[in-house]
Design a protein around this motif. Structure first.
Motif, short mmCIF file in Angstrom:
data_model
loop_
_atom_site.label_atom_id
_atom_site.label_comp_id
_atom_site.label_asym_id
_atom_site.label_seq_id
_atom_site.Cartn_x
_atom_site.Cartn_y
_atom_site.Cartn_z
N GLN A 14 10.40 -33.52 -51.64
CA GLN A 14 11.36 -32.41 -51.67
C GLN A 14 12.60 -32.82 -50.89
O GLN A 14 12.59 -32.77 -49.65
N VAL A 15 13.65 -33.24 -51.58
CA VAL A 15 14.87 -33.64 -50.88
C VAL A 15 15.80 -32.45 -50.75
O VAL A 15 16.02 -31.73 -51.73
N PRO A 16 16.33 -32.19 -49.54
CA PRO A 16 17.29 -31.09 -49.38
C PRO A 16 18.51 -31.32 -50.27
O PRO A 16 18.75 -32.45 -50.71
N SER A 17 19.31 -30.28 -50.49
CA SER A 17 20.52 -30.44 -51.30
C SER A 17 21.48 -31.38 -50.58
O SER A 17 21.41 -31.54 -49.36
N VAL A 18 22.38 -31.99 -51.34
CA VAL A 18 23.37 -32.89 -50.75
C VAL A 18 24.19 -32.15 -49.69
O VAL A 18 24.46 -32.68 -48.61
N ALA A 19 24.57 -30.91 -50.01
CA ALA A 19 25.38 -30.12 -49.08
C ALA A 19 24.64 -29.94 -47.76
O ALA A 19 25.22 -30.06 -46.67
N GLU A 20 23.34 -29.69 -47.86
CA GLU A 20 22.52 -29.50 -46.67
C GLU A 20 22.46 -30.80 -45.86
O GLU A 20 22.61 -30.80 -44.63
N ASP A 21 22.23 -31.92 -46.55
CA ASP A 21 22.21 -33.22 -45.87
C ASP A 21 23.52 -33.45 -45.12
O ASP A 21 23.53 -33.90 -43.97
N CYS A 22 24.61 -33.15 -45.77
CA CYS A 22 25.92 -33.37 -45.15
C CYS A 22 26.09 -32.49 -43.92
O CYS A 22 26.58 -32.94 -42.88
N GLU A 23 25.66 -31.25 -44.07
CA GLU A 23 25.79 -30.32 -42.94
C GLU A 23 24.97 -30.81 -41.75
O GLU A 23 25.43 -30.80 -40.61
N GLN A 24 23.76 -31.27 -42.03
CA GLN A 24 22.91 -31.78 -40.95
C GLN A 24 23.52 -33.02 -40.29
O GLN A 24 23.49 -33.16 -39.08
N LEU A 25 24.07 -33.89 -41.12
CA LEU A 25 24.70 -35.10 -40.56
C LEU A 25 25.89 -34.71 -39.68
O LEU A 25 26.07 -35.22 -38.57
N HIS A 26 26.67 -33.77 -40.19
CA HIS A 26 27.84 -33.33 -39.43
C HIS A 26 27.39 -32.74 -38.09
O HIS A 26 28.00 -32.96 -37.06
N LYS A 27 26.31 -31.99 -38.16
CA LYS A 27 25.76 -31.39 -36.94
C LYS A 27 25.29 -32.49 -35.98
O LYS A 27 25.48 -32.41 -34.76
N ALA A 28 24.68 -33.53 -36.53
CA ALA A 28 24.18 -34.62 -35.69
C ALA A 28 25.29 -35.30 -34.90
O ALA A 28 25.06 -35.87 -33.83
N PHE A 29 26.51 -35.26 -35.43
CA PHE A 29 27.64 -35.90 -34.75
C PHE A 29 28.30 -34.97 -33.74
O PHE A 29 29.10 -35.42 -32.91
N SER A 30 28.04 -33.65 -33.87
CA SER A 30 28.81 -32.69 -33.08
C SER A 30 28.18 -32.46 -31.71
O SER A 30 27.02 -32.81 -31.46
N GLY A 31 28.93 -31.82 -30.85
CA GLY A 31 28.41 -31.42 -29.54
C GLY A 31 28.21 -32.62 -28.64
O GLY A 31 28.70 -33.72 -28.88
#
Lengths: 316, 316
Positions: free
Chosen positions: A9-26
């Motif tokens: 079950q692969v998350p949607s591309v948009a979700e993957d991008c959001e998670q990656l963006h989150k991983a870079f933030s803060g």
């Protein structure tokens, strides 16, 4: 033959991008999150992620990774995230540059990829460097090395299985003659290794062994310190038994005092989605220790985790 | 820049096939009908005709043409009907064979086609001959000719317009040095001519002229009878001014005592849909006679009619 594990079950591309963006933030970077996403997506999925990421956040994902990550971990993530032809173009370009020059990497790209994959890498080279691969290779090499490497990277070999046995016999004889004369860089040896199809070369080298008793690479070891002979042997190995070639690169990289991270990263990132499963079996057989255990012993931290994800290490 | 005239109202493919089939049936062949169809259809249309013809009549159109037609007329119709990459593969293969070998044809295909077109020809070569083009070229040539021709046919040049002027100056100087030393087949001359982009080579040769006064081809004429020098000059011309190159091939073919039908057919069939309009203008300027008139004077019958159709001769 890929070692990559993509979840069912692969998350949607948009979700993957959001998670990656989150991983870079803060405060700090969430490396585990990056590995859990990029380390488990195939080439098509990564390409889409890069595209949607750029559209959503106005920044190339590779740029963002470059800013956030460092050292060996950065390199394996960046290489892996690149599209395979782009990655080959990038590695080949590095291999033509003074400080990072490497004839072996050029041989590896020219001979272990399929003829079609090599063409795609040459196209990607045009797009990225506004030059041709053969142009840079020809410019940055000379003498016998140029004579071998330029046709190797320019080749577009026939990819079919048909074999001409009469020709194989004749060319096995020719190779043996030239090697006996120590004419290692003669036109005929270069011509046969750079233009014949892999199936035909394999047939020729079988004939060589039948007729003259030795593996050709044994006969090409007259002077173990000769660099041109070493690159000829690498060419032969990459063409007829790439899995053995890569096993040895991994073995030498891991067994060295102080791991050779450059080679380890390159082989894992370029072969994970291709033939790393076979290379892993070969490694296990030859070293009596599984590749993932050897990697775990020799590396640490996020770099280790990313490599293990790519070699398909199943966590307990 | 094409000279092909396709009617504004093209009959359906099925109709074209039916007419062609009719042209082959009964007593004698209807050559005019064949010319009126095939001489006025573009590559995509001809490809479709071939496909539908094979589906409808269970025979390859080329086989049917081969049975019905003869001599020069047959050759021009067959060459023309082939898909361009297939046609290049066919001509290149012929050029590597003993009886029909021609270094000039190989240079022509390697240097006047776009990098992409050359690649397509190499793919078509695989499909048709179960070998690679460079493999056959390398096998059937030797010495300096091999040294030049193999990288020429293997090249996948960068096709962009970007030019590095510093490099152009440096390489112009290098070319001049090597030519002064009469080292015509040295690595540097071969490397520059076989790997640089056409735009870059053009810039380099302009620098050459500015700096050293002569066109490079004038300096490459030290010995007008030397065959390797002749092929180097052809390479330069094909790369930087293909229309002048082709004009000269046509001029020599037509002006000979006894026309050189081989060359005439090849240039018309391969350039009609590419740059024959420019070549025609060049021809008119250089010979003070229009190409179609020169062709009409030198050829006869159906062969003449087909050539005139392809050069876009408007009938009264």
């Amino acid at each position: 033959m890929s070692t990559l594990c993509v979840p069912s079950q692969v998350p949607s591309v948009a979700e993957d991008c959001e998670q990656l963006h989150k991983a870079f933030s803060g405060w700090g970077t969430n490396e585990d999150l990056i590995i859990s996403i990029l380390g488990h997506r195939n080439a098509a999925q990564r390409k889409l992620i890069r595209q949607v990421y750029a559209e959503t956040y106005g920044e190339d994902l590779l740029k963002a990774l470059d800013k956030e990550l460092t050292n060996d971990f950065e390199r394996v993530v960046l290489l892996w995230t690149l599209d395979p032809p782009e990655r080959d173009a990038y590695l080949a370009n590095e291999a033509t540059k003074k400080r990072t020059s490497s004839n072996q990497v050029l041989v590896e790209i020219a001979c272990t990829r399929s003829p079609k994959e090599l063409l795609l890498a040459r196209e990607a080279y045009h797009a990225r460097f506004k030059k041709s691969l053969e142009e840079d290779v020809a410019y940055h090499t000379s003498g016998d090395f140029r004579k071998l490497l330029v046709p190797l990277v320019s080749s577009y070999r026939y990819a079919g299985d048909e074999v001409n046995l009469t020709l194989a016999k004749a060319e096995a004889k020719l190779l043996h003659e030239k090697i006996s004369e120590k004419a290692y860089s003669c036109d005929d040896i270069i011509r046969i290794l750079t233009t014949r199809s892999k199936a035909q070369i394999n047939a020729t080298l079988n004939q060589y062994k039948n007729e003259f008793g030795n593996d050709i690479n044994k006969d090409l070891k007259a002077d173990p310190k000769d660099e041109f002979l070493a690159i000829l042997r690498a060419t032969v190995k990459c063409l007829v038994c790439p899995e053995k070639y890569f096993e040895k690169v991994l073995r030498l990289a891991i067994n060295r005092r102080g791991t050779d991270e450059g080679a380890l990263t390159r082989v894992v990132a370029t072969r994970a989605e291709a033939d790393l499963k076979i290379i892993k079996d070969e490694y296990h057989k030859r070293n009596s220790v599984p590749l993932d255990r050897a990697i775990a012993k020799d590396t640490t931290g996020d770099y280790e985790k990313m490599l293990l994800a790519l070699v398909g290490h199943e966590e307990a």
